[in-house]
Design an enzyme around this catalytic site. Structure first.
Site, PDB file in Angstrom:
ATOM      1  N   LYS A  93       0.805  -1.201  -0.062  1.00  0.00           N
ATOM      2  CA  LYS A  93      -0.070  -0.162   0.089  1.00  0.00           C
ATOM      3  C   LYS A  93       0.799   1.314  -0.025  1.00  0.00           C
ATOM      4  CE  LYS A  93      -4.028  -2.040   2.148  1.00  0.00           C
ATOM      5  NZ  LYS A  93      -3.521  -3.485   2.830  1.00  0.00           N
ATOM      6  N   ASP A  96       2.760   7.925  -0.996  1.00  0.00           N
ATOM      7  CA  ASP A  96       3.745   9.004  -0.765  1.00  0.00           C
ATOM      8  C   ASP A  96       3.957   9.601  -2.129  1.00  0.00           C
ATOM      9  OD1 ASP A  96       5.379  10.810   0.434  1.00  0.00           O
ATOM     10  OD2 ASP A  96       5.922   8.957   1.890  1.00  0.00           O
ATOM     11  N   ILE A  97       4.800  10.633  -2.073  1.00  0.00           N
ATOM     12  CA  ILE A  97       5.224  11.262  -3.409  1.00  0.00           C
ATOM     13  C   ILE A  97       5.843  10.320  -4.177  1.00  0.00           C
ATOM     14  CG2 ILE A  97       5.050  13.567  -2.272  1.00  0.00           C
ATOM     15  CD1 ILE A  97       8.286  13.443  -2.488  1.00  0.00           C
ATOM     16  N   ASN A  99       8.873  10.616  -5.887  1.00  0.00           N
ATOM     17  CA  ASN A  99      10.200  10.140  -5.426  1.00  0.00           C
ATOM     18  C   ASN A  99      10.602   9.308  -4.412  1.00  0.00           C
ATOM     19  OD1 ASN A  99      13.044  11.170  -6.065  1.00  0.00           O
ATOM     20  ND2 ASN A  99      12.932  11.798  -3.716  1.00  0.00           N
TER      21      ASN A  99
HETATM   22  O1  6AU Z   1      -9.030 -11.832   5.820  1.00  0.00           O
HETATM   23  P1  6AU Z   1      -8.373 -10.774   7.171  1.00  0.00           P
HETATM   24  O2  6AU Z   1      -9.541  -9.843   7.528  1.00  0.00           O
HETATM   25  O3  6AU Z   1      -7.607 -11.519   8.087  1.00  0.00           O
HETATM   26  O4  6AU Z   1      -7.127 -10.066   5.992  1.00  0.00           O
HETATM   27  C1  6AU Z   1      -7.536  -9.256   5.036  1.00  0.00           C
HETATM   28  C2  6AU Z   1      -6.213  -8.826   4.444  1.00  0.00           C
HETATM   29  C3  6AU Z   1      -5.140  -7.964   5.280  1.00  0.00           C
HETATM   30  C4  6AU Z   1      -5.470  -6.317   4.880  1.00  0.00           C
HETATM   31  O5  6AU Z   1      -4.132  -5.737   5.013  1.00  0.00           O
HETATM   32  C5  6AU Z   1      -5.861  -6.502   3.598  1.00  0.00           C
HETATM   33  O6  6AU Z   1      -6.199  -7.849   3.340  1.00  0.00           O
HETATM   34  N1  6AU Z   1      -7.036  -5.578   3.207  1.00  0.00           N
HETATM   35  C6  6AU Z   1      -6.716  -4.545   1.991  1.00  0.00           C
HETATM   36  C7  6AU Z   1      -5.673  -5.040   0.903  1.00  0.00           C
HETATM   37  C8  6AU Z   1      -5.244  -6.475   0.447  1.00  0.00           C
HETATM   38  O7  6AU Z   1      -5.238  -4.173   0.375  1.00  0.00           O
HETATM   39  C9  6AU Z   1      -7.811  -3.768   1.682  1.00  0.00           C
HETATM   40  C10 6AU Z   1      -8.707  -3.457   2.374  1.00  0.00           C
HETATM   41  O8  6AU Z   1      -9.424  -2.689   1.970  1.00  0.00           O
HETATM   42  N2  6AU Z   1      -8.995  -4.365   3.392  1.00  0.00           N
HETATM   43  C11 6AU Z   1      -8.144  -5.452   3.962  1.00  0.00           C
HETATM   44  O9  6AU Z   1      -8.306  -6.316   4.617  1.00  0.00           O
HETATM   45  O10 6AU Z   1      -3.991  -8.297   5.057  1.00  0.00           O
END
Ligand code: 6AU
Length: 273
Positions: A93, A96-97, A99
């Site tokens: 995820k 940031d900018i 660079n």
């Molecule tokens: O099934 P869980 O709840 O144990 O884990 C969900 C996984 C975690 C979160 O960091 C990620 O999915 N996640 C993400 C992602 C993948 O970018 C986005 C989001 O909106 N919700 C979310 O749970 O590793």
């Protein structure tokens, strides 16, 4: 729309090498499961990757939560990805900018671009983050040029998420503009207005990864919100991401097979097979 096509058909048409590989893996292993391997020791992470490898299309990591991180764990993960034919998605995820994210993508202790097939970023910084990541992945001196892809986090599963409306709209616009590198979204159509935005064009094929998937729970105490594999696929997920629903149960292998079957059957119904 493209969600009516089989993974095999999409593999043949897709211009991006990583997306093609992803669809080929899904087709050949008959799975659209991404396991979110949010474990905090290398031993547990590698153990899960080896056990679940045959049933998943992608292993999603948060490599920065490992308590005992050493670069050798990346070599071992790569070897397991080859052994079981899955892709690696580092859920970094970036936010940031331009660079800064270029340095975070290639450098530091984690050297993410050298081992993660897929990464994701948020749109909070605006178009520049996607532009910077795309340009750096297209440089001739990048050894993995053409073998990497980016997902834009277009909605979030947490309660009260601000990733809605204009944010989601700009996510889709940016994916279109930088589709050389952006292969799709992490999003839930049930949570945002991404449906109307993504359905608009026919000459594109963004891959939809939906997280917040759990067969046994509706959510957690920290605001996570869940839906089932079937509901995720019915509302447009190409790949379903599940973490605790799979790794935090007594029998992760049997459970991964259940998620695979439910996700695959929902996909077969969607494509009319
Ligand atoms: O099934 P869980 O709840 O144990 O884990 C969900 C996984 C975690 C979160 O960091 C990620 O999915 N996640 C993400 C992602 C993948 O970018 C986005 C989001 O909106 N919700 C979310 O749970 O590793």
């Amino acid at each position: 729309s493209k969600s009516q096509l089989t993974y095999g058909e999409r593999a043949k048409q897709h211009p991006n090498g990583v997306a093609r590989k992803l669809f080929e893996i899904a087709e050949s292993k008959k799975t659209n499961v991404v396991v979110s391997a949010d474990l905090t020791t290398s031993k547990e992470l590698l153990g899960l990757a080896d056990e679940l490898g045959p049933y998943i299309a992608v292993l999603k990591t948060h490599i920065d939560i490992l308590d005992d991180f050493q670069p050798s764990v990346l070599q071992e993960l790569k070897a397991l990805a080859i052994k079981h034919n899955f892709l690696i998605f580092e859920d970094r995820k970036f936010v940031d900018i331009g660079n800064t994210v270029q340095k975070q993508y290639h450098g530091g202790a984690l050297q993410i671009s050298s081992w993660a097939d897929i990464v994701n970023c948020t749109m909070l910084p605006g178009e520049g983050i996607v532009q910077a990541l795309t340009e750096t992945a297209e440089r001739d001196d990048f050894p993995y040029k053409g073998e990497r892809g980016l997902l834009i986090l277009a909605t979030m599963t947490s309660k009260g998420s601000l990733a809605t409306g204009e944010y989601t709209k700009v996510s889709v616009e940016c994916a279109r503009k930088y589709s050389r590198f952006v292969i799709g979204f992490v999003a839930s159509r049930t949570l945002g207005d991404i449906e109307t935005d993504v359905a608009a064009l026919d000459n594109e094929d963004f891959v939809m990864f939906t997280t917040g998937v759990n067969m046994a729970s509706k959510g957690d105490k920290l605001g996570q919100q869940y839906q089932t594999p079937r509901s995720a696929v019915e509302s447009g997920a190409d790949f379903i991401i599940a973490g605790r629903g799979i790794y935090a149960v007594p029998n992760p292998v049997e459970t991964a097979k259940l998620y695979r079957d439910e996700g695959w059957n929902a996909y077969l119904s969607r494509v009319g097979k």
